[in-house]
Design a protein around this motif. Structure first.
Motif, PDB file in Angstrom:
ATOM      1  N   LEU A 265       0.832  -1.201   0.000  1.00  0.00           N
ATOM      2  CA  LEU A 265       0.000   0.000   0.000  1.00  0.00           C
ATOM      3  C   LEU A 265       0.867   1.251   0.000  1.00  0.00           C
ATOM      4  N   TRP A 266       1.959   1.245   0.755  1.00  0.00           N
ATOM      5  CA  TRP A 266       2.793   2.444   0.908  1.00  0.00           C
ATOM      6  C   TRP A 266       3.462   2.817  -0.416  1.00  0.00           C
ATOM      7  N   GLU A 267       3.848   1.818  -1.201  1.00  0.00           N
ATOM      8  CA  GLU A 267       4.411   2.091  -2.520  1.00  0.00           C
ATOM      9  C   GLU A 267       3.355   2.708  -3.438  1.00  0.00           C
ATOM     10  N   MET A 268       2.151   2.153  -3.396  1.00  0.00           N
ATOM     11  CA  MET A 268       1.072   2.694  -4.215  1.00  0.00           C
ATOM     12  C   MET A 268       0.737   4.124  -3.798  1.00  0.00           C
ATOM     13  N   LEU A 269       0.712   4.369  -2.498  1.00  0.00           N
ATOM     14  CA  LEU A 269       0.405   5.718  -2.012  1.00  0.00           C
ATOM     15  C   LEU A 269       1.449   6.729  -2.476  1.00  0.00           C
ATOM     16  N   ARG A 270       2.715   6.359  -2.433  1.00  0.00           N
ATOM     17  CA  ARG A 270       3.762   7.295  -2.860  1.00  0.00           C
ATOM     18  C   ARG A 270       3.583   7.671  -4.333  1.00  0.00           C
ATOM     19  N   MET A 271       3.243   6.686  -5.162  1.00  0.00           N
ATOM     20  CA  MET A 271       3.036   6.975  -6.586  1.00  0.00           C
ATOM     21  C   MET A 271       1.825   7.863  -6.806  1.00  0.00           C
ATOM     22  N   ILE A 272       0.711   7.515  -6.179  1.00  0.00           N
ATOM     23  CA  ILE A 272      -0.524   8.274  -6.366  1.00  0.00           C
ATOM     24  C   ILE A 272      -0.362   9.697  -5.837  1.00  0.00           C
ATOM     25  N   ALA A 273       0.173   9.823  -4.644  1.00  0.00           N
ATOM     26  CA  ALA A 273       0.294  11.150  -4.030  1.00  0.00           C
ATOM     27  C   ALA A 273       1.257  12.035  -4.801  1.00  0.00           C
ATOM     28  N   THR A 274       2.379  11.477  -5.238  1.00  0.00           N
ATOM     29  CA  THR A 274       3.336  12.271  -6.001  1.00  0.00           C
ATOM     30  C   THR A 274       2.734  12.689  -7.334  1.00  0.00           C
ATOM     31  N   ALA A 275       2.054  11.766  -8.004  1.00  0.00           N
ATOM     32  CA  ALA A 275       1.394  12.105  -9.270  1.00  0.00           C
ATOM     33  C   ALA A 275       0.364  13.211  -9.062  1.00  0.00           C
ATOM     34  N   ARG A 276      -0.383  13.130  -7.971  1.00  0.00           N
ATOM     35  CA  ARG A 276      -1.401  14.159  -7.701  1.00  0.00           C
ATOM     36  C   ARG A 276      -0.770  15.523  -7.496  1.00  0.00           C
ATOM     37  N   ILE A 277       0.346  15.588  -6.797  1.00  0.00           N
ATOM     38  CA  ILE A 277       0.974  16.868  -6.507  1.00  0.00           C
ATOM     39  C   ILE A 277       1.584  17.488  -7.762  1.00  0.00           C
ATOM     40  N   ILE A 278       2.249  16.694  -8.581  1.00  0.00           N
ATOM     41  CA  ILE A 278       2.961  17.264  -9.731  1.00  0.00           C
ATOM     42  C   ILE A 278       2.084  17.379 -10.976  1.00  0.00           C
ATOM     43  N   MET A 279       0.958  16.679 -10.995  1.00  0.00           N
ATOM     44  CA  MET A 279       0.002  16.793 -12.111  1.00  0.00           C
ATOM     45  C   MET A 279      -1.387  17.034 -11.541  1.00  0.00           C
ATOM     46  N   PRO A 280      -1.609  18.208 -10.968  1.00  0.00           N
ATOM     47  CA  PRO A 280      -2.808  18.445 -10.149  1.00  0.00           C
ATOM     48  C   PRO A 280      -4.129  18.385 -10.903  1.00  0.00           C
ATOM     49  N   LEU A 281      -4.123  18.646 -12.208  1.00  0.00           N
ATOM     50  CA  LEU A 281      -5.384  18.644 -12.956  1.00  0.00           C
ATOM     51  C   LEU A 281      -5.772  17.264 -13.480  1.00  0.00           C
ATOM     52  N   SER A 282      -4.834  16.335 -13.502  1.00  0.00           N
ATOM     53  CA  SER A 282      -5.083  15.021 -14.092  1.00  0.00           C
ATOM     54  C   SER A 282      -6.003  14.175 -13.217  1.00  0.00           C
ATOM     55  N   GLN A 283      -6.717  13.254 -13.868  1.00  0.00           N
ATOM     56  CA  GLN A 283      -7.404  12.203 -13.135  1.00  0.00           C
ATOM     57  C   GLN A 283      -6.368  11.116 -12.840  1.00  0.00           C
ATOM     58  N   VAL A 284      -6.097  10.865 -11.593  1.00  0.00           N
ATOM     59  CA  VAL A 284      -5.153   9.821 -11.218  1.00  0.00           C
ATOM     60  C   VAL A 284      -5.958   8.552 -10.951  1.00  0.00           C
ATOM     61  N   ARG A 285      -5.697   7.539 -11.768  1.00  0.00           N
ATOM     62  CA  ARG A 285      -6.570   6.367 -11.765  1.00  0.00           C
ATOM     63  C   ARG A 285      -5.962   5.207 -10.988  1.00  0.00           C
ATOM     64  N   LEU A 286      -6.695   4.742  -9.990  1.00  0.00           N
ATOM     65  CA  LEU A 286      -6.350   3.527  -9.258  1.00  0.00           C
ATOM     66  C   LEU A 286      -6.775   2.360 -10.137  1.00  0.00           C
ATOM     67  N   SER A 287      -5.801   1.689 -10.750  1.00  0.00           N
ATOM     68  CA  SER A 287      -6.110   0.754 -11.837  1.00  0.00           C
ATOM     69  C   SER A 287      -5.829  -0.689 -11.449  1.00  0.00           C
ATOM     70  N   ALA A 288      -5.007  -1.391 -12.223  1.00  0.00           N
ATOM     71  CA  ALA A 288      -4.774  -2.810 -11.985  1.00  0.00           C
ATOM     72  C   ALA A 288      -4.214  -3.062 -10.591  1.00  0.00           C
ATOM     73  N   GLY A 289      -4.586  -4.190 -10.025  1.00  0.00           N
ATOM     74  CA  GLY A 289      -4.152  -4.551  -8.694  1.00  0.00           C
ATOM     75  C   GLY A 289      -5.157  -4.214  -7.616  1.00  0.00           C
ATOM     76  N   ARG A 290      -6.230  -3.518  -7.971  1.00  0.00           N
ATOM     77  CA  ARG A 290      -7.212  -3.091  -6.978  1.00  0.00           C
ATOM     78  C   ARG A 290      -7.950  -4.277  -6.370  1.00  0.00           C
ATOM     79  N   GLU A 291      -8.028  -5.375  -7.115  1.00  0.00           N
ATOM     80  CA  GLU A 291      -8.757  -6.549  -6.649  1.00  0.00           C
ATOM     81  C   GLU A 291      -8.127  -7.135  -5.388  1.00  0.00           C
ATOM     82  N   GLU A 292      -6.828  -6.900  -5.207  1.00  0.00           N
ATOM     83  CA  GLU A 292      -6.126  -7.412  -4.027  1.00  0.00           C
ATOM     84  C   GLU A 292      -6.142  -6.426  -2.863  1.00  0.00           C
TER      85      GLU A 292
END
Length: 330
Positions: A241-268
């Protein structure tokens, strides 16, 4: 915070490595500045042509050279696709993405059929997305004229790590296709996969490439590797989870207008883990039983999650004149 396209690797690295709670807090703050915090875009992804791909992507069960449980399936008929799109819409999806296991688009009768699919799904009032491999600017223009809203073409990983994952095409091929899509005015969907054996520096480098494009991708999928038996990466460790959070949070900060999509791997992931990702700035999910050929939470599970977390589907074409109803997801 301004929208920038001139991030340095060092700046992104500093953000990525912040204490996790501080990072998530800042990402949540940025997310609430640019987006409705409770809105999550609901997308459905359908494989319209499955298996038999000549590429050697090390993570992909559809590569012809790997012995997986994926059966080859020829291109679906238009009516079948439109039926599935209608079902997805009734379940609350506002974007419908069609994926074909092709190396690149060919100007033939199959492409003509895909154009008919795009026209049909567009007529349902859904955002239409395709992921068909490499394509030319002329082919992108034909897709746009048929009603295509978005095109997905992921970078997958960093340029430096790319040859360890794929050898049947170059990294520049990916960038060229994204440019061809962007030049026609189609919305760009491009992100990557974590858990391929890459380093943190590879993840940071991939984010650097995305964030320094002339215009940020409107949608940035963050995928966790789904380890499929028979592929070269079947024995990779599960992403935390912590690796996923770092990617999502960093993407959100540096690309603030984009839709950041929680994609493959969500089933787990548990609902609690997904909730943390939404807090960190994830604003989109894929709904439905499968992502092309890999498992995904079913619609009822996601409906329960939305109700529990107080989330609501984002309307199709939001911010445009032809804004549509959000559907019946909750």
């Amino acid at each position: 915070m301004e929208v920038r396209n001139d991030w340095t690797t060092a700046e992104i690295e500093e953000i990525y490595n912040r204490p996790i709670l501080d990072l998530v807090y800042e990402a949540a703050t940025v997310h609430r500045k640019y987006h409705e915090a409770r809105e999550v875009q609901v997308c459905t992804l359908l494989s319209i042509k499955t298996g038999g791909c000549p590429e050697d992507c090390a993570y992909c069960p559809q590569a012809a050279r790997y012995n997986t449980d994926v059966d080859h399936q020829s291109l679906l008929e238009v009516d079948e696709v439109l039926t599935k799109a209608s079902i997805a819409k009734s379940n609350g999806a506002t974007r419908f993405c069609m994926g074909a296991a092709w190396r690149h688009v060919k100007n033939n009768k199959q492409f003509d059929r895909v154009l008919q699919m795009v026209q049909g799904v567009n007529s349902l009032g859904m955002e239409v997305c395709c992921t068909l491999g490499m394509l030319t600017e002329e082919q992108a223009q034909r897709l746009k004229e048929a009603g295509l809203y978005a095109y997905n073409h992921n970078l997958d990983t960093s340029e430096e790590n790319y040859e360890n994952i794929i050898t049947t095409r170059e990294y520049q091929d990916r960038l060229d296709t994204i440019d061809n899509v962007r030049n026609t005015g189609i919305s760009v969907c491009s992100g990557g996969i974590i858990g391929l054996g890459e380093t943190d520096q590879d993840r940071i480098a991939m984010l650097h490439t995305l964030a320094n494009m002339p215009k940020h991708p409107e949608s940035v999928p963050v995928n966790a590797l789904v380890r499929v038996p028979g592929t070269p990466l079947e024995d990779q460790k599960r992403i935390t989870l912590w690796e996923m959070l770092r990617m999502i949070a960093t993407a959100r900060i540096i690309m603030p207008l984009s839709q950041v999509r929680l994609s493959a791997g969500r089933e787990e992931m548990s609902i609690e883990e997904q909730a943390f990702c939404f807090m960190a700035g994830a604003s989109s999910i894929f709904a439905g039983e499968k992502l092309l050929t890999t498992p995904n939470p079913d619609v009822d599970q996601d409906r329960q999650m939305f109700q529990l977390l107080g989330l609501q589907p984002r309307a199709a074409f939001k911010g445009q004149e032809n804004e549509m109803e959000a559907g019946k997801f909750v």
